[in-house]
Design a protein around this motif. Structure first.
Motif, PDB file in Angstrom:
ATOM      1  N   SER A  67       0.870  -1.176   0.000  1.00 15.66           N
ATOM      2  CA  SER A  67       0.000   0.000   0.000  1.00 15.66           C
ATOM      3  C   SER A  67       0.906   1.224   0.000  1.00 15.66           C
ATOM      4  N   LEU A  68       1.030   1.857  -1.166  1.00 15.21           N
ATOM      5  CA  LEU A  68       2.040   2.889  -1.382  1.00 15.21           C
ATOM      6  C   LEU A  68       1.399   4.273  -1.353  1.00 15.21           C
ATOM      7  N   ALA A  69       1.612   5.003  -0.255  1.00 13.77           N
ATOM      8  CA  ALA A  69       1.156   6.386  -0.165  1.00 13.77           C
ATOM      9  C   ALA A  69       2.188   7.287  -0.833  1.00 13.77           C
ATOM     10  N   ALA A  70       1.743   8.485  -1.244  1.00 12.07           N
ATOM     11  CA  ALA A  70       2.635   9.393  -1.955  1.00 12.07           C
ATOM     12  C   ALA A  70       2.535  10.786  -1.364  1.00 12.07           C
ATOM     13  N   GLY A  71       3.686  11.411  -1.151  1.00 14.86           N
ATOM     14  CA  GLY A  71       3.715  12.753  -0.604  1.00 14.86           C
ATOM     15  C   GLY A  71       3.224  12.796   0.831  1.00 14.86           C
ATOM     16  N   ASP A  72       2.871  13.981   1.267  1.00 15.59           N
ATOM     17  CA  ASP A  72       2.360  14.167   2.630  1.00 15.59           C
ATOM     18  C   ASP A  72       0.872  13.830   2.681  1.00 15.59           C
ATOM     19  N   PRO A  73       0.352  13.510   3.861  1.00 13.33           N
ATOM     20  CA  PRO A  73      -1.107  13.412   3.986  1.00 13.33           C
ATOM     21  C   PRO A  73      -1.745  14.741   3.599  1.00 13.33           C
ATOM     22  N   LEU A  74      -2.967  14.695   3.109  1.00 10.11           N
ATOM     23  CA  LEU A  74      -3.680  15.906   2.745  1.00 10.11           C
ATOM     24  C   LEU A  74      -4.327  16.519   3.981  1.00 10.11           C
ATOM     25  N   GLY A  75      -4.522  17.833   3.934  1.00 11.43           N
ATOM     26  CA  GLY A  75      -5.302  18.478   4.970  1.00 11.43           C
ATOM     27  C   GLY A  75      -4.506  19.056   6.115  1.00 11.43           C
ATOM     28  N   ASP A  76      -5.215  19.297   7.217  1.00 10.62           N
ATOM     29  CA  ASP A  76      -4.665  19.910   8.412  1.00 10.62           C
ATOM     30  C   ASP A  76      -3.600  19.003   9.041  1.00 10.62           C
ATOM     31  N   PRO A  77      -2.358  19.477   9.170  1.00  8.27           N
ATOM     32  CA  PRO A  77      -1.309  18.642   9.780  1.00  8.27           C
ATOM     33  C   PRO A  77      -1.669  18.110  11.162  1.00  8.27           C
ATOM     34  N   GLU A  78      -2.486  18.843  11.899  1.00  6.17           N
ATOM     35  CA  GLU A  78      -2.879  18.360  13.219  1.00  6.17           C
ATOM     36  C   GLU A  78      -3.787  17.141  13.132  1.00  6.17           C
ATOM     37  N   ALA A  79      -4.449  16.963  11.992  1.00  2.00           N
ATOM     38  CA  ALA A  79      -5.333  15.810  11.798  1.00  2.00           C
ATOM     39  C   ALA A  79      -4.649  14.666  11.059  1.00  2.00           C
ATOM     40  N   TRP A  80      -3.378  14.843  10.688  1.00  2.00           N
ATOM     41  CA  TRP A  80      -2.663  13.782   9.965  1.00  2.00           C
ATOM     42  C   TRP A  80      -2.633  12.454  10.727  1.00  2.00           C
ATOM     43  N   PRO A  81      -2.367  12.455  12.041  1.00  2.00           N
ATOM     44  CA  PRO A  81      -2.278  11.160  12.741  1.00  2.00           C
ATOM     45  C   PRO A  81      -3.524  10.298  12.573  1.00  2.00           C
ATOM     46  N   GLY A  82      -4.714  10.913  12.553  1.00  2.00           N
ATOM     47  CA  GLY A  82      -5.942  10.137  12.375  1.00  2.00           C
ATOM     48  C   GLY A  82      -6.014   9.490  11.011  1.00  2.00           C
ATOM     49  N   ALA A  83      -5.615  10.219   9.956  1.00  2.00           N
ATOM     50  CA  ALA A  83      -5.621   9.659   8.601  1.00  2.00           C
ATOM     51  C   ALA A  83      -4.568   8.570   8.456  1.00  2.00           C
ATOM     52  N   ILE A  84      -3.391   8.796   9.029  1.00  2.00           N
ATOM     53  CA  ILE A  84      -2.328   7.786   8.975  1.00  2.00           C
ATOM     54  C   ILE A  84      -2.758   6.518   9.692  1.00  2.00           C
ATOM     55  N   GLU A  85      -3.409   6.673  10.839  1.00  2.00           N
ATOM     56  CA  GLU A  85      -3.882   5.509  11.588  1.00  2.00           C
ATOM     57  C   GLU A  85      -4.891   4.700  10.777  1.00  2.00           C
TER      58      GLU A  85
END
Length: 594
Positions: A305-323
């Protein structure tokens, strides 16, 4: 040269290259036998053991049975039973070897099938010739499989037409080859003079229970071959059923609603990462955080499962998307990896349990600070002067300013000027050119004195005041230095376009080239530099670095994030496939998605 937005980077958060798994060391108080048992029942070791047992079963079926033991079996069972057990063991050995890959990924259905097949091989080894040794090995494997049940919870992959078709096509071919091999090895009951072609026909027809051209010396030999081939044919149905019944509930390309949600996030947070807009590619999937404020854009390549670049959106909400993304990868048994993460994103991924390796650097130009003055910019100045003397004029347009006739011409030329039949790119490129939805894109076109296009650049939007290079094409016999001429012309037009920063090409292993040429470089640096120079003969590694370096940009590091070092080979192949540096034959691509 340092740009203002560089302050957003977090160089103080250097990414550790220590595997996250090392933080979970086993207690020294655990008995050694317990450690061994735990290792043997893990998916990685069970996959290896299943593959070995499958190979043992395959070879055992091809080797003649021990005469004394076979006689004992024939005293109890008809002769057709050992023959059927022979071909059954042959087929199941192949299936076990194939299953080992899925078991390594913790697939639940693969575990269920492995348990059933292993139990069957125990009986088949005894029936085909009282092979107690092989039966004991299979029985021990069965015990290990049952003991390791808790590790196999991964869901099946989304159903793929390619997988189903490959089983339908390759299954009979492999089964026919195995049937021919069995007839060739066990030829004692055949009439003298039987040819290879006759055995091949007999094996193919026998899979469906149809009598073939091979003549046998007795009815018993004929019956034994017929039953054996029917068993082999029936074994094809097992993997076909497993593949065909897989639910198609996995990742899929962006639908209209997800596209809208992604673009809403980009409208607010697209300025964070120069690669964010490429999340709108048609071959990407997205997983949103529970709040909907962030998302991970990715593509499944094989088992990665290959993600690309940074997560989208608010950096403070990145951990939830990564999880959410990591949970999905774990549920399917996929290997999670990230291609081209920035400092900030790599830190977030590292906190979620991934390791990171600096992959290269992105070239960023600050419009206000860029200048052609000075000796270091002499090469670029000469290129611009040369193209100016050749009457090459450059136009810069927002996508909405071009009419359909111009777009049609540029699309045709972009295809004609492409180097090879495949459109490369994944992490830093769109999969389209001239799409109406990309109205904020900027197109740069160079024309000769007669008005004929000689080159073009396409830039995707990077927030409200930035551009990120997407496409770069030129006529093969155009003036040398045309690309530099177009880039400088764009920089001159940036103030009226409202652009303050431009992201150019990504230079893989840029630091290796920069340091490897310095006086005093160590032997390791020089060796690595030499290897990359050799690789540049096949991929444009060094040329991309030098093409960017002449502008003296700000170099922004990008990282490859991965779970363990053991995954790097698979992740590397998946990345090369995604970027289209490794391409499947055309006939396979037409079958269906990976």
């Amino acid at each position: 040269m340092r740009a203002r937005w560089a302050e957003r980077r977090t160089p103080q958060h250097r990414i550790s290259t220590t595997s996250a798994g090392a933080q979970h060391g086993l207690s020294t108080g655990v008995p050694r036998c317990g450690l061994v048992w735990k290792a043997l029942t893990s998916p990685a070791w069970l996959a290896r053991i299943v593959g070995v047992v499958g190979l043992i079963s395959f070879l055992s079926a091809l080797l003649p049975a021990i005469r004394g033991r076979l006689d004992l079996v024939l005293d109890v069972l008809p002769a057709v039973f050992p023959a059927a057990a022979d071909t059954g063991t042959l087929a199941l050995g192949i299936l076990l070897m194939v299953l080992s890959r899925a078991l390594r990924r913790g697939k639940h259905r693969a575990w269920v099938l492995a348990v059933v097949l292993t139990a069957a091989t125990v009986a088949l080894h005894l029936v085909k010739g009282l092979d107690v040794e092989e039966a004991t090995i299979s029985l021990l494997l069965l015990v290990l499989l049952i003991a390791g049940r808790r590790h196999f919870t991964a869901r099946p992959d989304p159903r793929s037409p390619r997988k189903v078709l490959s089983v339908v096509v390759l299954g009979p071919i492999i089964a026919t080859a195995l049937g021919w091999a069995w007839l060739a090895v066990d030829a004692r009951g055949e009439e003298p003079g039987t040819t290879t072609w006759q055995r091949l026909q007999h094996a193919f027809l026998g899979l469906a229970g149809i009598r073939g051209p091979v003549q046998f010396v007795s009815d018993a030999s004929d019956d034994r071959a017929s039953v054996a081939l029917v068993v082999l044919g029936a074994s094809i149905l097992i993997p076909l059923a497993v593949v065909a019944l897989q639910p198609a509930d996995g990742p899929h390309p962006l639908d209209a609603e997800q596209q809208r949600a992604v673009r809403e996030i980009l409208a607010r947070w697209g300025k964070v990462d120069s690669l964010s807009y490429f999340a709108t590619r048609g071959d990407r999937s997205v997983l949103f955080s529970k709040s909907g404020k962030a998302a991970v854009s990715y593509r499944v390549m094989g088992t990665v499962s290959l993600a690309a670049g940074d997560p989208l959106g608010d950096p403070e909400a990145w951990p939830g998307a990564i999880e959410a993304w990591l949970e999905e990868a774990q549920s399917y048994g996929w290997v999670p990896a990230v291609l081209g993460a920035s400092d900030q994103a790599a830190t977030a991924y590292h906190r979620a349990g991934l390791d990171a390796l600096e992959l290269g650097d992105e070239a960023i130009l600050d419009v206000e600070e860029f200048s052609l003055e000075g000796r270091s910019m002499r090469v670029v100045r000469q290129a611009v002067s040369r193209c100016t003397r050749a009457d090459l004029a450059v136009e810069c347009h927002r996508a909405t300013d071009l009419d359909e006739a111009t777009w049609a011409e540029l699309r045709r030329l972009a295809d004609a000027w492409r180097d090879g039949p495949v459109e490369r790119g994944f992490s830093m490129a769109l999969d389209r050119f001239g799409d109406p939805g990309d109205d904020r894109s900027v197109v740069v076109v160079a024309r000769d004195a007669a008005g004929r296009p000689q080159g073009l650049l396409n830039f995707a939007p990077w927030g409200d005041d930035g551009l990120s290079l997407d496409l770069m094409r030129r006529e093969r016999d155009s003036e040398n230095g045309l690309i530099e001429h177009m880039v400088v012309a764009l920089l001159a037009r940036c103030p009226e376009l409202g652009v303050r920063r431009i992201s150019l090409n990504f230079a893989v292993f840029r630091s290796v080239f920069a340091r490897g040429e310095r006086l005093g470089a160590g032997p390791v640096q020089r060796l690595t530099h030499a290897v990359l120079l050799w690789a540049s003969r096949f991929w444009q590694i060094e040329s991309l670095y030098r093409a960017n370096a002449k502008y003296h940009p700000e170099w922004v590091p990008r990282y490859l994030c991965f779970r363990t070092s053991g995954d790097l080979a698979r992740v590397g192949v998946a990345a090369l496939r995604a970027e289209a540096f490794i391409v499947a034959p055309t006939w396979i691509q037409k079958i269906g998605p990976s």
